[in-house]
Design an enzyme around this catalytic site. Sequence first.
Site, PDB file in Angstrom:
ATOM      1  N   HIS A  61       1.070  -0.825  -0.225  1.00 54.97           N
ATOM      2  CA  HIS A  61      -0.373  -0.074  -0.327  1.00 54.97           C
ATOM      3  C   HIS A  61       0.462   1.053   0.027  1.00 54.97           C
ATOM      4  O   HIS A  61       2.307   0.947   0.428  1.00 54.97           O
ATOM      5  CB  HIS A  61      -0.709  -0.533   1.156  1.00 54.97           C
ATOM      6  N   GLU A  63       1.128   3.564   1.581  1.00 50.88           N
ATOM      7  CA  GLU A  63       1.799   4.467   3.413  1.00 50.88           C
ATOM      8  C   GLU A  63       3.042   3.514   3.879  1.00 50.88           C
ATOM      9  O   GLU A  63       3.461   3.485   4.135  1.00 50.88           O
ATOM     10  CB  GLU A  63       0.278   4.307   4.145  1.00 50.88           C
ATOM     11  N   CYS A  91      -6.112   1.938   5.544  1.00 54.23           N
ATOM     12  CA  CYS A  91      -6.922   0.495   6.508  1.00 54.23           C
ATOM     13  C   CYS A  91      -6.144   0.385   7.536  1.00 54.23           C
ATOM     14  O   CYS A  91      -5.242   0.941   7.932  1.00 54.23           O
ATOM     15  CB  CYS A  91      -6.798  -0.821   5.011  1.00 54.23           C
ATOM     16  N   CYS A  94      -2.278  -0.911   7.631  1.00 50.88           N
ATOM     17  CA  CYS A  94      -1.613   0.750   7.449  1.00 50.88           C
ATOM     18  C   CYS A  94      -1.765   0.950   8.740  1.00 50.88           C
ATOM     19  O   CYS A  94      -0.694   2.004   9.086  1.00 50.88           O
ATOM     20  CB  CYS A  94      -1.689   1.902   6.272  1.00 50.88           C
TER      21      CYS A  94
END
Length: 162
Positions: A61, A63, A91, A94
């Site tokens: 992701h 992040e 999410c 993360c």
Amino acid sequence: MRRPMIVDRSLDQHFMQMALALAEQGAALGEVPVGALVVQAGEVIGKGFNCPISTSDPSAHAEVVAIRDAAQALGNYRLPGTTLYVTLEPCSMCAGLIVHSRIARVVFGATEPKAGVAQSQGRFFDQLFLNHRPLLEGGVLAEACAAALSTFFKNRRSGGAR
């Protein structure tokens, strides 16, 4: 006792624009357009965009990529005094990484009604069991961040993107 961070809204917008540009890089690869960067003392120390498809890595992701980049740049797995800018509400995966890396502040653009855990699906960062709680700021350039996602998925549905 935690010292308050000085917040400059114009800088928040500036860095969110940079995160949006990173999101566009991901979209060009067929990835969901989410961009992130880590800033310390006004300097970008980590950058990333979603790339789980192109890297065959479900943890890639935006992040995660940005935090890994920042940790490598600093030579430290802890990132105190930093701000994470991300175009979409984090999410749960993360959010856990944000806590473990000790990021001081998270600034996000659009909310994520299905999987966002900063405010949309519970308030993960408010949980009493956490040993670190970053400051949160949502809605920075929210319309532009949401539009990037909407355009991407509209194009995907019409066959314009994979």
